[in-house]
Scaffold this active site. Structure first.
Site, PDB file in Angstrom:
ATOM      1  N   LYS A 241      36.237  52.778  21.136  1.00  0.00           N
ATOM      2  CA  LYS A 241      36.844  54.142  21.579  1.00  0.00           C
ATOM      3  C   LYS A 241      35.508  55.064  22.031  1.00  0.00           C
ATOM      4  O   LYS A 241      34.381  54.646  21.265  1.00  0.00           O
ATOM      5  CB  LYS A 241      37.575  54.993  20.425  1.00  0.00           C
ATOM      6  CG  LYS A 241      38.441  56.029  20.702  1.00  0.00           C
ATOM      7  CD  LYS A 241      39.696  55.599  21.155  1.00  0.00           C
ATOM      8  CE  LYS A 241      40.680  56.581  21.530  1.00  0.00           C
ATOM      9  NZ  LYS A 241      41.879  55.869  21.948  1.00  0.00           N
TER      10      LYS A 241
HETATM   11  N1  GLU Z   1      43.589  55.714  25.187  1.00  0.00           N
HETATM   12  C1  GLU Z   1      44.840  54.840  25.142  1.00  0.00           C
HETATM   13  C2  GLU Z   1      45.041  54.337  23.879  1.00  0.00           C
HETATM   14  O1  GLU Z   1      44.555  55.020  22.793  1.00  0.00           O
HETATM   15  C3  GLU Z   1      44.681  53.578  25.984  1.00  0.00           C
HETATM   16  C4  GLU Z   1      43.486  52.807  25.964  1.00  0.00           C
HETATM   17  C5  GLU Z   1      43.142  52.029  27.137  1.00  0.00           C
HETATM   18  O2  GLU Z   1      44.083  52.117  27.993  1.00  0.00           O
HETATM   19  O3  GLU Z   1      42.153  51.234  27.128  1.00  0.00           O
HETATM   20  O4  GLU Z   1      45.812  53.208  23.533  1.00  0.00           O
END
Ligand code: GLU
Length: 551
Positions: A241
């Site tokens: 993240k």
């Molecule tokens: N931000 C989204 C999540 O929390 C997608 C993450 C992604 O597609 O890599 O699942």
């Protein structure tokens, strides 16, 4: 600032000269950030304000009728050491200002040289840097991620060494990012993060969020959640993240672009199609990904679409990626409804949040015949017992940016929204929205967690006891990362799937993960959240053990 709830930043100005006070109040009123100002002309009353609580930053003149010099700062810090203080100084006492910073002031401003932009910047930097120094790991989200991991590890009877390895990220990168504001000579510095939780499963994967509450603890918790989500969905990724502690709503298009490019440049060594693949999250979107992809590609000398997912389709984005989280959530609501014997046609839903996830959830649920009776965003919460026209809501937000002002709806409080009687409640905004305080009053049959971590663990127990069916975040919002995986694959193969291919495969993977988790839940007599976490964590631990330890 509180982690989970939005409130205006409250500034206490301690200044006895009424002209100077008026001047600062005028400057703050011009700011793009919404500040609430409290004023005080002596130290004693300032201390009373601080003790009462609710103050985020103090702007302090050291020379007051009841105190002077460094003593003023010392007495103030003694009562509220955790609140950042910006000292006001005149040009001739710069020496005192520097000593004040040595003594614990976060920053100083020279009275004759302050304008609205510099005051605004100093306040935001004071808040942000004091978080960097004092509370990087203070995160309710991380606490509950740790609790969830601990519980699953215990139920799976895994060696403690596995838990210890998974509690904290394999790699965390903290960067400070300078970028130019539109006013050319105004440079601002914000804090950014990229956390890679598990490097064992393949490249790492996860979004980038722009929000004022971002800190290392939150980003780590969200990276852990990504590890579990990818593992649960059987995607060949570990979790990551990223985030920048900034309010994107206060930045222009140009400022956002410069900030995003510099953030990408600062983390460029640790991202890449085979290393770590960012995607959109709260406060970021397709455009952010396009800038990240371009910055990375400029550095390596050729186009690298697979360095990010959630890109515009014209740059190699996947069909249906932007709607994927909402679409996936609606597939699981169908599964849950079948399990509960609930007919979705004619049922009702309330959706908190009208960003990417909320808006597409509304759209996809309405396609299934669900009547949407409550929606909200940062600007307002709306109720319409007869049901909203989804097209009208979408058109309104497209032209007005927010839901506020939408006609034919009753305005209710954000609190009331969550407590409306409905069949499906979709929290798709911030974390920590369903708490021990309101869980007893929820009147829904299914909670489908569009957001990450919207339910606290205390609330979880209450909902469980009340027989409310929870589709936990790791399942309910995994559609986004699943289509991200499809996008990454399409990029690596230079091959585009059809919309139908994407949605059929998404439904299949979501449904398989749901049934695996339901089976585990029944076998082990645990709730679905714990079962899903056990599925995910078991797979990661098997991979860790099979790969063995280097050296
Ligand atoms: N931000 C989204 C999540 O929390 C997608 C993450 C992604 O597609 O890599 O699942």
């Amino acid at each position: 600032m509180a982690d989970t709830e939005e409130h205006h930043t409250r500034i206490l100005i301690v200044e006895d000269n009424p002209l100077h006070l008026k001047f600062f109040e005028t400057l703050l009123a011009q700011s793009r950030t919404a500040f609430e100002v409290v004023a005080s002309d002596r130290l004693s009353t300032a201390i009373e304000h601080l003790v009462r609580g609710g103050i985020d930053v103090v702007v302090l003149d050291l020379m007051l009728p009841d105190s002077s010099g460094l003593d003023t700062l010392g007495r103030l810090l003694a009562r509220a050491p955790e609140i950042p203080v910006i000292v006001l100084t005149s040009v001739d006492d710069m020496d005192v200002a520097t000593r004040a910073v040595d003594a614990g002031a976060r920053d100083f401003l020279v009275k004759g040289r302050v304008d609205a932009d510099r005051l605004d910047r100093a306040i935001r930097y004071a808040l942000s840097s004091s978080r960097a120094i004092r509370s990087e790991w203070q995160s309710p989200l991380l606490l509950s991620a740790h609790r969830q991991l601990g519980k699953a590890v215990q139920l799976l009877d895994l060696d403690d060494n596995i838990r210890q390895r998974l509690m904290f990220p394999a790699r965390a990168h903290i960067v400070s990012i300078p970028f130019r504001r539109d006013k050319y000579d105004l440079v601002e510095t914000v804090f950014g993060y990229r956390v890679q939780h598990v490097l064992t499963m393949g490249p790492t994967k996860g979004g980038v969020r722009y929000h004022m509450s971002v800190n290392l603890g939150d980003v780590t918790a969200l990276a852990m959640l990504m590890t579990w989500k990818c593992s649960l969905m059987h995607l060949p990724f570990g979790g990551a993240k990223g985030g920048v502690r900034v309010d994107p709503g206060t930045l222009s298009h140009g400022e956002l672009q410069r900030l995003t490019r510099r953030y990408t440049a600062e983390i460029i060594d640790i991202i890449g199609p085979q290393k770590d693949v960012p995607a959109p999250d709260m406060g970021t979107n397709e455009q952010t990904m396009a800038w990240m992809m371009d910055t990375y590609s400029q550095q390596v000398g050729h186009a690298v679409p697979s360095v990010v997912t959630g890109k515009p389709v014209v740059l190699g984005g996947s069909p249906a990626r932007s709607s994927a989280t909402g679409r996936g959530l609606s597939f699981l609501v169908q599964e849950a409804a079948t399990h509960l014997g609930l007919a979705l046609e004619g049922s009702t839903a309330v959706v908190q949040g009208f960003g990417n996830v909320g808006m597409h959830s509304v759209h996809c649920l309405a396609e299934l015949g669900v009547t949407i009776i409550g929606v909200s965003d940062v600007s307002v919460a709306l109720h319409n017992p007869r049901g909203f026209s989804v097209e009208a809501l979408e058109r309104w937000v497209e032209s007005h940016g927010v839901l506020a002002g939408f006609p034919e709806a009753e305005i209710i409080s954000p609190k009331e929204l969550l407590e409306l009687r409905c069949d499906v409640l979709v929290p798709a905004a911030l974390s920590g929205q369903i708490t021990a305080e309101n869980a007893g009053r929820l009147q829904c049959k299914i909670v489908a967690e569009g957001a990450n971590g919207p339910t606290t663990s205390e609330a979880d127990d209450i909902l469980e006891e009340r027989g409310i069916f929870i589709l936990p975040d790791l399942l309910a919002n995994a559609g986004g990362v699943t289509v991200s995986y499809f996008e990454w694959l399409q990029g690596l193969q230079n091959y585009t799937w059809s919309l139908e291919d994407v949605n059929t495969r998404l439904r299949k993977l979501m449904s398989e993960a749901f049934h695996r988790s339901m089976r585990r839940s029944a076998e082990r007599h645990v709730d679905l959240r714990t079962a899903a976490a056990m599925e995910a964590i078991e797979r990661v631990s098997q991979a860790l053990l099979k790969r063995g330890l280097f050296p």
